[in-house]
Design an enzyme around this catalytic site. Structure first.
Site, PDB file in Angstrom:
ATOM      1  N   GLY A 106       0.782  -1.226   0.000  1.00 48.76           N
ATOM      2  CA  GLY A 106       0.000   0.000   0.000  1.00 48.76           C
ATOM      3  C   GLY A 106       0.816   1.279   0.000  1.00 48.76           C
ATOM      4  O   GLY A 106       0.260   2.367   0.137  1.00 48.76           O
TER       5      GLY A 106
ATOM      6  N   GLU B 242       4.763  -6.051   1.518  1.00 48.23           N
ATOM      7  CA  GLU B 242       4.286  -6.496   0.203  1.00 48.23           C
ATOM      8  C   GLU B 242       4.050  -5.331  -0.751  1.00 48.23           C
ATOM      9  O   GLU B 242       2.918  -5.076  -1.153  1.00 48.23           O
ATOM     10  CB  GLU B 242       2.974  -7.267   0.389  1.00 48.23           C
ATOM     11  CG  GLU B 242       3.096  -8.415   1.366  1.00 48.23           C
ATOM     12  CD  GLU B 242       1.758  -9.078   1.687  1.00 48.23           C
ATOM     13  OE1 GLU B 242       1.745 -10.303   1.820  1.00 48.23           O
ATOM     14  OE2 GLU B 242       0.738  -8.361   1.799  1.00 48.23           O
ATOM     15  N   PRO B 243       5.104  -4.614  -1.128  1.00 48.33           N
ATOM     16  CA  PRO B 243       4.901  -3.505  -2.054  1.00 48.33           C
ATOM     17  C   PRO B 243       4.626  -4.022  -3.475  1.00 48.33           C
ATOM     18  O   PRO B 243       5.330  -4.897  -3.964  1.00 48.33           O
ATOM     19  CB  PRO B 243       6.251  -2.769  -2.011  1.00 48.33           C
ATOM     20  CG  PRO B 243       7.243  -3.830  -1.665  1.00 48.33           C
ATOM     21  CD  PRO B 243       6.530  -4.804  -0.773  1.00 48.33           C
ATOM     22  N   GLY B 244       3.596  -3.499  -4.094  1.00 49.33           N
ATOM     23  CA  GLY B 244       3.324  -3.805  -5.506  1.00 49.33           C
ATOM     24  C   GLY B 244       3.538  -2.537  -6.305  1.00 49.33           C
ATOM     25  O   GLY B 244       4.529  -2.364  -7.013  1.00 49.33           O
ATOM     26  N   ARG B 245       2.605  -1.592  -6.108  1.00 52.69           N
ATOM     27  CA  ARG B 245       2.658  -0.305  -6.792  1.00 52.69           C
ATOM     28  C   ARG B 245       4.021   0.380  -6.619  1.00 52.69           C
ATOM     29  O   ARG B 245       4.577   0.923  -7.576  1.00 52.69           O
ATOM     30  CB  ARG B 245       1.569   0.598  -6.203  1.00 52.69           C
ATOM     31  CG  ARG B 245       1.431   1.965  -6.826  1.00 52.69           C
ATOM     32  CD  ARG B 245       0.575   2.872  -5.949  1.00 52.69           C
ATOM     33  NE  ARG B 245      -0.551   2.162  -5.376  1.00 52.69           N
ATOM     34  CZ  ARG B 245      -1.738   2.059  -5.940  1.00 52.69           C
ATOM     35  NH1 ARG B 245      -1.981   2.664  -7.083  1.00 52.69           N
ATOM     36  NH2 ARG B 245      -2.702   1.373  -5.350  1.00 52.69           N
TER      37      ARG B 245
ATOM     38  N   TYR C 179     -11.128   4.979  -9.651  1.00 55.16           N
ATOM     39  CA  TYR C 179     -10.730   5.566  -8.361  1.00 55.16           C
ATOM     40  C   TYR C 179     -10.595   7.080  -8.417  1.00 55.16           C
ATOM     41  O   TYR C 179     -10.082   7.672  -7.465  1.00 55.16           O
ATOM     42  CB  TYR C 179      -9.354   5.035  -7.923  1.00 55.16           C
ATOM     43  CG  TYR C 179      -9.194   3.553  -7.895  1.00 55.16           C
ATOM     44  CD1 TYR C 179      -9.968   2.751  -7.055  1.00 55.16           C
ATOM     45  CD2 TYR C 179      -8.240   2.929  -8.695  1.00 55.16           C
ATOM     46  CE1 TYR C 179      -9.773   1.384  -7.016  1.00 55.16           C
ATOM     47  CE2 TYR C 179      -8.045   1.557  -8.665  1.00 55.16           C
ATOM     48  CZ  TYR C 179      -8.815   0.788  -7.817  1.00 55.16           C
ATOM     49  OH  TYR C 179      -8.615  -0.555  -7.779  1.00 55.16           O
TER      50      TYR C 179
ATOM     51  N   CYS D  89     -16.754   4.104 -25.849  1.00 60.35           N
ATOM     52  CA  CYS D  89     -18.106   4.653 -25.880  1.00 60.35           C
ATOM     53  C   CYS D  89     -18.616   4.844 -24.463  1.00 60.35           C
ATOM     54  O   CYS D  89     -19.468   4.083 -23.976  1.00 60.35           O
ATOM     55  CB  CYS D  89     -19.022   3.721 -26.649  1.00 60.35           C
ATOM     56  SG  CYS D  89     -18.405   3.454 -28.290  1.00 60.35           S
ATOM     57  N   GLU D  90     -18.075   5.851 -23.803  1.00 57.51           N
ATOM     58  CA  GLU D  90     -18.332   6.040 -22.374  1.00 57.51           C
ATOM     59  C   GLU D  90     -17.795   7.420 -22.037  1.00 57.51           C
ATOM     60  O   GLU D  90     -16.615   7.694 -22.268  1.00 57.51           O
ATOM     61  CB  GLU D  90     -17.559   4.947 -21.629  1.00 57.51           C
ATOM     62  CG  GLU D  90     -17.497   5.043 -20.153  1.00 57.51           C
ATOM     63  CD  GLU D  90     -18.796   4.646 -19.499  1.00 57.51           C
ATOM     64  OE1 GLU D  90     -19.298   5.445 -18.705  1.00 57.51           O
ATOM     65  OE2 GLU D  90     -19.316   3.555 -19.821  1.00 57.51           O
TER      66      GLU D  90
ATOM     67  N   TYR E 233      -1.305  -1.729 -11.897  1.00 64.11           N
ATOM     68  CA  TYR E 233      -2.771  -1.747 -11.998  1.00 64.11           C
ATOM     69  C   TYR E 233      -3.299  -1.113 -13.294  1.00 64.11           C
ATOM     70  O   TYR E 233      -4.437  -0.643 -13.322  1.00 64.11           O
ATOM     71  CB  TYR E 233      -3.418  -1.090 -10.757  1.00 64.11           C
ATOM     72  CG  TYR E 233      -2.942  -1.731  -9.466  1.00 64.11           C
ATOM     73  CD1 TYR E 233      -3.315  -3.034  -9.144  1.00 64.11           C
ATOM     74  CD2 TYR E 233      -2.074  -1.063  -8.617  1.00 64.11           C
ATOM     75  CE1 TYR E 233      -2.843  -3.638  -7.991  1.00 64.11           C
ATOM     76  CE2 TYR E 233      -1.601  -1.663  -7.460  1.00 64.11           C
ATOM     77  CZ  TYR E 233      -1.991  -2.952  -7.151  1.00 64.11           C
ATOM     78  OH  TYR E 233      -1.521  -3.552  -6.016  1.00 64.11           O
TER      79      TYR E 233
HETATM   80  C1  LIG Z   1      -2.947  -5.235  -3.140  1.00 65.68           C
HETATM   81  C2  LIG Z   1      -2.172  -5.823  -2.039  1.00 65.68           C
HETATM   82  C3  LIG Z   1      -0.825  -5.497  -1.873  1.00 65.68           C
HETATM   83  C4  LIG Z   1      -0.117  -4.499  -2.756  1.00 65.68           C
HETATM   84  O1  LIG Z   1      -0.638  -3.226  -2.664  1.00 65.68           O
HETATM   85  P1  LIG Z   1       0.157  -1.995  -3.327  1.00 65.68           P
HETATM   86  O2  LIG Z   1      -0.734  -0.836  -3.107  1.00 65.68           O
HETATM   87  O3  LIG Z   1       0.309  -2.326  -4.772  1.00 65.68           O
HETATM   88  O4  LIG Z   1       1.467  -1.906  -2.631  1.00 65.68           O
HETATM   89  C5  LIG Z   1      -0.129  -6.102  -0.854  1.00 65.68           C
HETATM   90  N1  LIG Z   1      -0.725  -7.002  -0.034  1.00 65.68           N
HETATM   91  C6  LIG Z   1      -2.012  -7.347  -0.167  1.00 65.68           C
HETATM   92  C7  LIG Z   1      -2.585  -8.347   0.750  1.00 65.68           C
HETATM   93  C8  LIG Z   1      -2.785  -6.772  -1.161  1.00 65.68           C
HETATM   94  O5  LIG Z   1      -4.067  -7.104  -1.286  1.00 65.68           O
END
Ligand SMILES: *Cc1c(COP(=O)(O)O)cnc(C)c1O
Length: 463
Positions: free
Chosen positions: A278, A320-323, A364, A391-392, A421
């Site tokens: 997050g 758990e960084p994704g973004r 969002y 078309c939106e 994302y």
């Molecule tokens: C979505 C998610 C993440 C990653 O979130 P980011 O905003 O991309 O860092 C990590 N852990 C869990 C459990 C998630 O659902």
């Protein structure tokens, strides 16, 4: 710089509409390094280059729209997270942000672990050679078949999300004669977004098991009583695009409190806590994300302090960084089509993609930046809304931004920070063909996810 401020400086209309925008940058040709990936720069002709390749060449070779992913930046960010957290913590890349086999190989090489939340993501991870013990499996409704695959593949942990799942995973593990390592996902009564966190008394959401009312403590009791499970810790994920660490502070405190209760009741100190992902990134120049080492220090300080207070051994932390890893490493390249000036309002700039390649603005109300990248321009700034071809009327890519007033059909524009994302949430709306992801590194560009074709569309249509 305050948003919604009336922009100063030159403008294309006498009256600018209310909107969620800042004044235009002093120089529209300047590329704010906060929002662009690390190897992005402009060449002598003023064209944007990434990994040493100019966008005109990329557009010619790969077409538009397309995502260009800066591989060395991606790898550098992985290393920065791994180094910041060190050998006594674990970094799991959240695959849902963007996953492909190439990405899995980079993660494997750079020493990261991987979160998956579906059978499809698990297959991609295993196929590309991520060792199963470095994979964590998440989700609020994993199917029995998915759990079977995860257990038999030997994934390092399954994050249990409900009372039913505790029993389900235990049964499956026992049937296969293994003890599955698991964590329990708890909801701590905190929701964090961007600059604030909200204390939520009621856990009115689908994820996790509430700490409130002793629910999580009961889940722990059950998990500890089942032979098929090896309970290694507690998991908490509180939100997305977070800049303020206060939410993590509350979450860590509550998770540590639970660990202390577990010790008091069961005489066991669970060895791990996972604080989720997050962490925020810069989508516009107004965003100021923290560096991984600052985040690592803040989280480790909080957990250490809380554990000392509770007289607990400090558990191993995972995040758990994704973004925060993939988001800043890619931009979407579009070709400008129709330009429609609405006097006294704004100019609508249509591109050859839209909500099918970036749903975040519609979903969002996300903010993005945009730049003219095939050339520079000294024309005055004009207030634009970058829209797609779907078309939106909600098909908006960038809601409010400034582009040079001499923008013309055929120009290339790019939206930075689209690594997370965007491709992973892309759709075929209007039978759009999902764009390719092209990895660029050291003067070489290669497709890692190819563009969809009309044949792909027809192949699925078997009626
Ligand atoms: C979505 C998610 C993440 C990653 O979130 P980011 O905003 O991309 O860092 C990590 N852990 C869990 C459990 C998630 O659902």
């Amino acid at each position: 710089m305050s948003r919604s401020a009336h922009p100063a400086g030159p403008r294309h209309a006498d009256v600018l509409p209310e909107g969620h925008y800042s004044a235009p940058a002093a120089d529209l040709n300047a590329l704010d390094e906060k929002v662009w990936s690390r190897t992005v720069t402009r060449d002598a002709d003023g064209a944007l280059t990434v990994g040493g390749i100019a966008v005109a060449r990329l557009a010619e070779e790969f077409g538009t729209p397309a995502y260009f992913l800066d591989e060395s930046d991606f790898r550098a960010r992985c290393r920065a997270w791994a180094d910041a957290f060190g050998p006594d913590a674990d970094v799991f890349y959240a695959g849902k942000a963007f996953l492909s086999r190439a990405v899995v190989r980079w993660l494997t090489e750079e020493g990261l672990n991987l979160d998956v939340c579906s059978g499809g993501e698990l297959t991609t991870a295993l196929d590309a050679g991520m060792p199963a013990e470095r994979i964590a499996f998440h989700g609020n409704n994993k199917t029995v078949a998915e759990i079977e695959r995860a257990v038999t593949a030997g994934v390092g942990r399954i994050v249990l999300d409900s009372f039913q799942e505790i029993v389900r995973v235990a049964h499956i593990a026992q049937r296969h004669g293994v003890r599955q390592r698991v964590q329990i996902r708890v909801t701590v009564g905190v929701e964090a977004h961007t600059h604030e966190f909200i204390a939520t008394a009621h856990e009115d959401q689908k994820f996790g098991i509430a700490l409130a009312d002793g629910q999580a403590a009961e889940a722990v009791r059950r998990a500890l009583s089942l032979d098929g499970l090896d309970l290694i810790g507690v998991h908490s994920h509180i939100g997305s695009q977070i800049f303020d660490m206060a939410g993590f502070e509350v979450s860590a405190r509550r998770v540590v409190q639970l660990l202390a209760e577990i010790r008091d009741e069961h005489g066991v100190e669970l060895p791990e806590i996972d604080l989720g992902g997050g962490l925020g990134i810069a989508y516009t120049s107004d965003d100021d994300p923290r560096e991984p080492h600052e985040i690592a220090k803040a989280l480790s300080d909080i957990v250490t302090r809380e554990c000392e207070a509770a007289k607990l051994r400090t558990p191993r932390i995972s995040v758990e960084p994704g973004r925060a890893i993939v988001g800043p490493t890619a931009f979407t390249l579009y070709e400008v089509g129709t330009i429609k000036p609405l006097e006294g309002l704004r100019t609508y700039v249509s591109v050859d993609g839209g909500m099918s390649d970036n749903i975040r603005t519609a979903l969002y109300d996300a903010e993005y930046s945009v730049a003219l990248v095939s050339r520079t321009s000294d024309a005055e700034p004009m207030l634009v809304r970058v829209v797609g071809k779907h078309c939106e009327s909600g098909d908006i890519v960038v809601k409010d931004a400034f582009l040079p007033a001499d923008l013309a059909p055929g120009d290339l524009i790019a939206v930075p920070a689209t690594g997370a994302y965007c491709r992973s949430m892309a759709s075929n709306y209007n039978h759009a063909l999902r764009p390719p992801v092209v990895a660029v590194r050291d003067g070489e560009a290669r497709v890692i996810v190819r563009r969809e074709t009309e044949e792909d569309l027809l192949r699925l249509d078997v009626g």
